[in-house]
Write a protein that holds these residues in place. Sequence first.
Motif, short mmCIF file in Angstrom:
data_model
loop_
_atom_site.label_atom_id
_atom_site.label_comp_id
_atom_site.label_asym_id
_atom_site.label_seq_id
_atom_site.Cartn_x
_atom_site.Cartn_y
_atom_site.Cartn_z
N ARG A 143 0.87 -1.17 0.00
CA ARG A 143 0.00 0.00 0.00
C ARG A 143 0.91 1.22 0.00
NH1 ARG A 143 -5.26 -1.54 0.43
NH2 ARG A 143 -5.91 0.63 0.27
N SER A 144 0.65 2.12 -0.92
CA SER A 144 1.49 3.32 -1.03
C SER A 144 1.42 4.10 0.28
CB SER A 144 1.04 4.18 -2.20
OG SER A 144 -0.35 4.46 -2.12
N PRO A 145 2.56 4.58 0.77
CA PRO A 145 2.62 5.15 2.12
C PRO A 145 1.83 6.43 2.33
CG PRO A 145 4.70 5.48 0.98
CD PRO A 145 3.88 4.56 0.13
N LEU A 146 1.62 7.23 1.29
CA LEU A 146 0.90 8.50 1.45
C LEU A 146 -0.54 8.43 0.93
CD1 LEU A 146 3.79 10.95 0.53
CD2 LEU A 146 2.69 10.73 2.77
N THR A 147 -0.71 7.89 -0.28
CA THR A 147 -2.05 7.83 -0.86
C THR A 147 -2.81 6.58 -0.45
OG1 THR A 147 -1.03 6.91 -2.87
CG2 THR A 147 -1.52 9.27 -2.85
N ASP A 148 -2.12 5.62 0.17
CA ASP A 148 -2.75 4.40 0.71
C ASP A 148 -3.48 3.61 -0.38
OD1 ASP A 148 -3.23 2.63 2.82
OD2 ASP A 148 -5.22 3.49 3.21
N LEU A 149 -2.81 3.41 -1.53
CA LEU A 149 -3.40 2.66 -2.63
C LEU A 149 -2.72 1.30 -2.76
CD1 LEU A 149 -3.57 5.51 -5.31
CD2 LEU A 149 -5.49 4.57 -3.99
N PRO A 150 -3.48 0.24 -3.10
CA PRO A 150 -2.86 -1.07 -3.32
C PRO A 150 -1.99 -1.02 -4.56
CG PRO A 150 -5.16 -1.11 -3.98
CD PRO A 150 -4.94 0.21 -3.32
N CYS A 151 -0.78 -1.56 -4.48
CA CYS A 151 0.15 -1.46 -5.60
C CYS A 151 1.18 -2.58 -5.54
CB CYS A 151 0.84 -0.10 -5.59
SG CYS A 151 1.74 0.27 -4.07
N ALA A 152 1.91 -2.72 -6.64
CA ALA A 152 2.99 -3.71 -6.71
C ALA A 152 4.34 -3.08 -6.41
CB ALA A 152 3.01 -4.37 -8.08
N ALA A 153 4.42 -1.76 -6.54
CA ALA A 153 5.68 -1.06 -6.26
C ALA A 153 5.38 0.41 -5.98
CB ALA A 153 6.64 -1.17 -7.45
N TYR A 154 6.23 1.00 -5.16
CA TYR A 154 6.12 2.45 -4.95
C TYR A 154 7.50 3.01 -4.64
CZ TYR A 154 6.31 1.76 0.17
OH TYR A 154 6.70 1.42 1.45
N LYS A 155 7.63 4.30 -4.93
CA LYS A 155 8.84 5.04 -4.58
C LYS A 155 8.41 6.38 -4.03
CE LYS A 155 13.39 6.41 -6.34
NZ LYS A 155 14.29 6.38 -7.52
N VAL A 156 8.88 6.72 -2.86
CA VAL A 156 8.53 7.99 -2.26
C VAL A 156 9.81 8.76 -1.95
CG1 VAL A 156 8.44 6.99 0.07
CG2 VAL A 156 7.22 9.12 -0.40
N LYS A 157 9.78 10.07 -2.27
CA LYS A 157 10.90 10.95 -2.01
C LYS A 157 10.42 12.15 -1.20
CE LYS A 157 13.44 10.06 -6.33
NZ LYS A 157 14.02 10.71 -7.54
N LEU B 26 12.09 2.80 -1.76
CA LEU B 26 11.55 2.04 -2.89
C LEU B 26 11.18 0.65 -2.40
CD1 LEU B 26 11.04 1.53 -5.96
CD2 LEU B 26 13.44 0.81 -6.11
N LYS B 27 9.94 0.25 -2.67
CA LYS B 27 9.47 -1.08 -2.29
C LYS B 27 8.85 -1.74 -3.51
CE LYS B 27 10.01 -1.37 2.34
NZ LYS B 27 10.77 -0.15 2.56
N ILE B 28 9.16 -3.04 -3.68
CA ILE B 28 8.66 -3.81 -4.82
C ILE B 28 8.28 -5.21 -4.33
CG2 ILE B 28 9.15 -4.62 -7.17
CD1 ILE B 28 11.67 -2.74 -7.05
N VAL B 29 7.17 -5.75 -4.83
CA VAL B 29 6.79 -7.13 -4.55
C VAL B 29 6.53 -7.82 -5.89
CG1 VAL B 29 5.83 -6.67 -2.26
CG2 VAL B 29 4.35 -6.48 -4.28
N PRO B 30 6.60 -9.15 -5.92
CA PRO B 30 6.32 -9.86 -7.17
C PRO B 30 4.91 -9.54 -7.70
CG PRO B 30 7.38 -11.32 -5.61
CD PRO B 30 7.05 -10.07 -4.85
N PHE B 31 4.81 -9.46 -9.03
CA PHE B 31 3.51 -9.20 -9.67
C PHE B 31 3.53 -9.86 -11.04
CE2 PHE B 31 6.35 -5.89 -11.06
CZ PHE B 31 5.97 -5.58 -12.36
N SER B 32 2.49 -9.67 -11.80
CA SER B 32 2.43 -10.23 -13.14
C SER B 32 1.85 -9.21 -14.10
CB SER B 32 1.60 -11.53 -13.16
OG SER B 32 0.26 -11.25 -12.75
N ILE B 33 2.00 -9.49 -15.41
CA ILE B 33 1.37 -8.66 -16.42
C ILE B 33 0.61 -9.57 -17.38
CG2 ILE B 33 3.10 -6.83 -16.29
CD1 ILE B 33 4.25 -7.94 -18.96
N SER B 34 -0.42 -9.02 -17.98
CA SER B 34 -1.21 -9.75 -18.97
C SER B 34 -1.35 -8.90 -20.22
CB SER B 34 -2.60 -10.10 -18.41
OG SER B 34 -3.43 -10.62 -19.43
N ASP B 35 -1.18 -9.53 -21.39
CA ASP B 35 -1.38 -8.81 -22.64
C ASP B 35 -2.73 -9.16 -23.28
OD1 ASP B 35 -0.98 -11.35 -23.63
OD2 ASP B 35 0.79 -10.86 -24.83
N GLY B 36 -3.59 -9.77 -22.49
CA GLY B 36 -4.92 -10.15 -22.97
C GLY B 36 -5.00 -11.60 -23.39
#
Length: 229
Positions: free
Chosen positions: A76-90, A106-116
């Motif tokens: 969850r992004s530290p300021l906007t509190d949104l679910p995410c796979a990665a965030y960077k805050v400065k 900078l925080k990153i967790v495993p995720f996936s992508i789909s091209d349809g």
Amino acid sequence: MIIPNFSLALPTWGWVLVLFVVVFVSFLALNALLFNTKQIVLRSIKKMSAIPLYSAKNGTYVRVHGNAQLGESQLRSPLTDLPCAAYKVKVFVRKNDGESLIFQDLKIVPFSISDGSDIAKIVSTHPQLCRFHLRTHLHMDSKGLKVDREKYNAFLKQAKISEADGLLKIRRTLYFEESILLPGDKVAIAGVANWSNDNSQRTLELTASVKKKLLVTNDPEAFPKNSSN
């Protein structure tokens, strides 16, 4: 009217010093322009042509596109509190000599992508193996908050940042940037294709190698204009 000859105002060593300062400042500016994470990621990805996930050959370094999907582990992004796979805050402060970075995370967790049609997993999240350039979703300063006050105070406490500075505890203005990889974001990735059999189903994983880093961005600049691929 007599115009003074300023060329004689400094000795030779003085002009050498001035020239050195000019060259040094120019070098720093050029270095910041060419070798920051954004430019490295975008420049490298734009040199490659995107291919469909299914056509990625095992062991080759490829560029693919897809929409981000969150995995079992989520951030969850530290300021906007949104679910995410990665965030960077400065967090910056501004002084007479320019901006000064006082906090970065900078925080990153495993995720996936789909091209349809197909799905690729991204599990290489170590900073030494990958470079993430994330689109900035939030710009704000401490005088004009755009997030919940309670969330803001909790972030400052966790990051050990104080609005009061120095022995006199003078209140200073803090400047924030938060960049996020959200579910559904269009993502461009350059990585090494590795196919495996997962429960009798072929699964594509994009990784890094010794010489090739995993590059990830959701910046619209990475994609050709008027392109849906």
